[in-house]
Design an enzyme around this catalytic site. Structure first.
Site, short mmCIF file in Angstrom:
data_model
loop_
_atom_site.label_atom_id
_atom_site.label_comp_id
_atom_site.label_asym_id
_atom_site.label_seq_id
_atom_site.Cartn_x
_atom_site.Cartn_y
_atom_site.Cartn_z
N THR A 141 4.27 -45.73 63.78
CA THR A 141 2.99 -45.54 64.13
C THR A 141 2.66 -45.76 65.59
O THR A 141 3.43 -46.49 66.37
CB THR A 141 1.83 -46.29 63.35
OG1 THR A 141 0.74 -46.26 64.02
CG2 THR A 141 2.49 -47.70 63.48
N ASP A 142 1.58 -44.91 66.43
CA ASP A 142 1.55 -45.20 67.82
C ASP A 142 0.80 -46.58 67.89
O ASP A 142 0.68 -47.11 69.02
CB ASP A 142 0.53 -44.01 68.17
CG ASP A 142 -0.94 -43.97 67.37
OD1 ASP A 142 -1.20 -44.65 66.56
OD2 ASP A 142 -1.71 -43.13 67.81
N GLU A 143 0.29 -47.17 66.67
CA GLU A 143 -0.40 -48.43 66.77
C GLU A 143 0.55 -49.66 67.52
O GLU A 143 -0.08 -50.68 67.83
CB GLU A 143 -1.01 -48.93 65.76
CG GLU A 143 -1.93 -47.72 65.09
CD GLU A 143 -2.93 -48.19 63.80
OE1 GLU A 143 -3.42 -49.46 63.48
OE2 GLU A 143 -3.41 -47.34 63.14
N TYR A 167 -0.95 -55.45 60.96
CA TYR A 167 -0.17 -54.03 60.27
C TYR A 167 0.73 -53.61 61.53
O TYR A 167 1.87 -53.24 61.40
CB TYR A 167 -1.30 -52.88 60.15
CG TYR A 167 -0.80 -51.48 59.88
CD1 TYR A 167 0.23 -51.20 59.21
CD2 TYR A 167 -1.26 -50.65 61.12
CE1 TYR A 167 0.74 -49.69 59.08
CE2 TYR A 167 -0.58 -49.18 61.01
CZ TYR A 167 0.19 -48.90 59.94
OH TYR A 167 1.07 -47.64 60.01
N LYS A 171 4.84 -53.22 61.62
CA LYS A 171 5.30 -52.07 62.00
C LYS A 171 6.11 -52.10 63.18
O LYS A 171 7.47 -51.52 63.15
CB LYS A 171 4.39 -50.77 62.16
CG LYS A 171 3.80 -50.25 60.88
CD LYS A 171 4.54 -49.58 59.89
CE LYS A 171 5.20 -48.52 60.23
NZ LYS A 171 6.07 -47.79 58.80
P1 NAD Z 1 0.39 -44.80 52.18
O1 NAD Z 1 -0.58 -46.13 51.88
O2 NAD Z 1 -0.67 -43.74 51.66
O3 NAD Z 1 1.71 -44.90 51.13
C1 NAD Z 1 2.47 -45.67 51.10
C2 NAD Z 1 3.51 -45.57 49.97
O4 NAD Z 1 4.50 -46.48 50.08
C3 NAD Z 1 2.62 -45.57 48.48
O5 NAD Z 1 3.20 -44.59 47.63
C4 NAD Z 1 3.27 -47.07 48.16
O6 NAD Z 1 3.21 -47.03 46.67
C5 NAD Z 1 4.70 -47.12 48.70
N1 NAD Z 1 5.00 -48.63 48.75
C6 NAD Z 1 4.27 -49.57 49.15
N2 NAD Z 1 5.24 -50.78 49.23
C7 NAD Z 1 6.52 -50.38 48.77
C8 NAD Z 1 7.52 -51.10 48.43
N3 NAD Z 1 7.64 -52.24 48.57
N4 NAD Z 1 8.51 -50.37 47.87
C9 NAD Z 1 8.37 -49.08 47.45
N5 NAD Z 1 7.17 -48.35 47.76
C10 NAD Z 1 6.17 -49.03 48.38
O7 NAD Z 1 0.89 -44.54 53.71
P2 NAD Z 1 0.70 -43.41 54.50
O8 NAD Z 1 -0.59 -43.06 55.27
O9 NAD Z 1 1.22 -42.33 53.66
O10 NAD Z 1 1.99 -43.78 55.43
C11 NAD Z 1 3.60 -43.46 55.50
C12 NAD Z 1 4.10 -44.12 56.52
O11 NAD Z 1 3.67 -43.47 57.71
C13 NAD Z 1 3.76 -45.56 56.80
O12 NAD Z 1 5.12 -46.07 57.20
C14 NAD Z 1 2.77 -45.48 57.72
O13 NAD Z 1 3.06 -46.78 58.68
C15 NAD Z 1 3.33 -44.51 58.85
N6 NAD Z 1 2.22 -43.92 59.61
C16 NAD Z 1 1.05 -43.60 58.84
C17 NAD Z 1 -0.19 -42.80 59.65
C18 NAD Z 1 -1.38 -42.54 58.82
O14 NAD Z 1 -2.17 -41.98 59.83
N7 NAD Z 1 -1.71 -42.61 57.68
C19 NAD Z 1 -0.03 -42.51 61.07
C20 NAD Z 1 1.44 -42.86 61.55
C21 NAD Z 1 2.48 -43.58 60.91
P1 TYD Z 2 -8.54 -46.10 59.77
O1 TYD Z 2 -8.50 -44.64 59.14
O2 TYD Z 2 -8.34 -47.23 58.93
O3 TYD Z 2 -7.24 -45.81 60.77
P2 TYD Z 2 -6.56 -46.72 61.94
O4 TYD Z 2 -7.34 -48.03 61.97
O5 TYD Z 2 -5.31 -46.80 61.47
O6 TYD Z 2 -6.70 -45.83 63.17
O7 TYD Z 2 -9.91 -46.03 60.86
C1 TYD Z 2 -9.73 -45.09 61.97
C2 TYD Z 2 -11.08 -45.47 63.00
O8 TYD Z 2 -12.20 -45.62 62.12
C3 TYD Z 2 -10.51 -47.00 63.43
O9 TYD Z 2 -11.38 -46.93 64.85
C4 TYD Z 2 -11.74 -47.62 62.37
C5 TYD Z 2 -12.81 -46.81 62.00
N1 TYD Z 2 -13.41 -46.87 60.80
C6 TYD Z 2 -14.82 -47.08 60.86
O10 TYD Z 2 -15.39 -47.11 61.61
N2 TYD Z 2 -15.32 -47.28 59.56
C7 TYD Z 2 -14.58 -47.32 58.45
O11 TYD Z 2 -15.26 -47.75 57.13
C8 TYD Z 2 -12.96 -47.25 58.55
C9 TYD Z 2 -12.17 -47.32 57.32
C10 TYD Z 2 -12.63 -47.10 59.76
#
Ligand code: NAD
Ligand code: TYD
Length: 365
Positions: A141-143, A167, A171
């Site tokens: 992630t960019d975070e 989080y 990461k």
């Molecule tokens: P998500 O939370 O929707 O899915 C996570 C998946 O991992 C789920 O299916 C869960 O069952 C599985 N999981 C959790 N713990 C596990 C374990 N111990 N063993 C096996 N499986 C397990 O997450 P997402 O949004 O699809 O993100 C996927 C990846 O991308 C993550 O690594 C996240 O850090 C990264 N990412 C997400 C975003 C975003 O905006 N969602 C952006 C950048 C990077």
């Molecule tokens: P989120 O979807 O949780 O992603 P991330 O924290 O990983 O960026 O949140 C996106 C943005 O929205 C973040 O600045 C937090 C804000 N947010 C709210 O304002 N209200 C909410 O209920 C949630 C879940 C997020």
């Protein structure tokens, strides 16, 4: 375990029942014949219904299990002999990491360590073209880069790490381990750092699906703080295309930033969602859903702004995002309105408990 695959072309995906992982598997199997084995624990965020369309597809196999289990990971590698691991599995929600960080340390740091260690043993046992072709792609992630001020340049691959939430810190720890396995043993690791994804199958604890569903149901729309925090948004299928490009053409040892060139303040995202829900499902009294917006107590340590410089992946691998944010958001809102059965299936008692825990005591500003 269902299905089966033994060819050298197989890819092992972790976390493939989650939001990005399931989109990755679905789009992968639309564009290639390489089989996929999906290792997923099915936590609250994992939903096998996302992949129901693959139930009878011989190219897809599912293994329910934990990435922290070395015997299981070793057995899967022995059985399927994958040419790559694409590692999505993680705890992924910042607010949950503030309430209960333990699972983030376990899965994101220890789980990634177990996978890297087993991948190293497996890769060391390969020889010739199989060993040369093997890749471990770590999805991050960019975070990890921390928070930007309004005028700061966007994150690039050389921006120092400064994670702010549990989080992001977990990461960052996993990224450092991935780097160390490449540097120390030569494991061919690729790391991607992506901005906020949105699209179908996202669990409705994250901003966009939460707001779509609350707006539809006439519930308050809880915007943290002043609503001016900025995120860069990328349509999930664009992220999946970027991961495919990195997997096939990326330089082992390299990291790639992936972003949507779509910085938006949260309040602007929420008002856009209100307007789309009003357009698709007008309220009888024609009252705008914007009236539901409630500014609430801020997230602890809330990062102000994320922005990605995706110049490297564009220059080196020819990837650019295809979906403009306004079009992707329209598609996404439509998807949630058209998939009420999916929505009902994920809003379980545990989901309702989380919503109560995170929002019930949050003061309205
Ligand atoms: P998500 O939370 O929707 O899915 C996570 C998946 O991992 C789920 O299916 C869960 O069952 C599985 N999981 C959790 N713990 C596990 C374990 N111990 N063993 C096996 N499986 C397990 O997450 P997402 O949004 O699809 O993100 C996927 C990846 O991308 C993550 O690594 C996240 O850090 C990264 N990412 C997400 C975003 C975003 O905006 N969602 C952006 C950048 C990077
Ligand atoms: P989120 O979807 O949780 O992603 P991330 O924290 O990983 O960026 O949140 C996106 C943005 O929205 C973040 O600045 C937090 C804000 N947010 C709210 O304002 N209200 C909410 O209920 C949630 C879940 C997020």
């Amino acid at each position: 375990m269902a299905g089966g695959s033994t060819t050298r072309d197989t890819v092992l995906v972790t976390g493939g029942a989650g939001f990005i992982g399931s989109n990755f598997i679905l789009t992968w199997l639309q564009s290639t014949s390489s089989p996929i084995v999906n290792l997923d624990l099915l936590t609250y965020a994992g939903n096998p219904a996302n992949l129901a369309s693959l139930e009878h597809d011989p190219r897809y196999a599912f293994a329910r299990g934990d990435i922290c289990d070395p015997q299981l990971v070793a057995a899967l590698l022995r059985e399927h002999r994958p040419r790559a691991i694409v590692h999505f599995a993680a705890e992924s929600h910042v607010d949950r990491s503030i309430v209960a960080p333990d699972a983030f340390i376990r899965t994101n740091i220890h789980g990634t360590f177990v996978l890297l260690e087993q991948a190293k043993l497996y890769w060391s046992s390969l020889s010739g073209p199989e060993r040369a072709a093997f890749r471990f792609l770590h999805v991050s992630t960019d975070e990890v880069y921390g928070s930007l001020g309004a005028g700061d340049p966007a994150f690039c691959e050389t921006t120092p790490y400064a994670p702010n939430s549990p989080y992001a810190a977990s990461k960052a720890g996993s990224d450092h381990l991935a780097r160390a396995y490449c540097h120390t043993w030569g494991l061919p690791v690729l790391t991607t750092n992506c901005s906020n994804n949105y699209g179908p199958f996202q669990f409705p604890e994250k901003l966009i699906p939460l707001m779509v569903l609350n707006a539809l149901e006439g519930k308050p729309l809880p915007v943290y703080g002043d609503g001016k925090n900025v995120r860069d948004w990328l349509f999930v299928e664009d992220h999946c295309a970027a991961i495919r490009a990195v997997l096939e053409r990326g330089q082992p040892g390299a990291t790639y930033n992936i972003g949507g060139n779509s910085e938006r303040a949260n309040i602007d995202v929420v008002t856009a969602i209100c307007d789309l829900v009003d357009e698709f499902c007008p309220r009888p009294a024609a009252a705008s859903r914007r009236n539901l917006i409630a500014f609430v107590e801020d997230r602890l340590g809330h990062d102000r702004r994320y922005a990605i410089d995706a110049g490297k992946i564009t220059r080196e691998l020819g990837w650019t995002p295809a979906q403009p944010f306004e079009d992707g958001l329209r598609k996404t809102v439509r998807w949630y309105l058209d998939n009420a059965t999916w929505v009902a299936s994920v809003r379980t008692g545990a989901y309702r408990d989380w919503i109560a825990k995170n929002y019930a005591d949050r003061l309205t500003l």
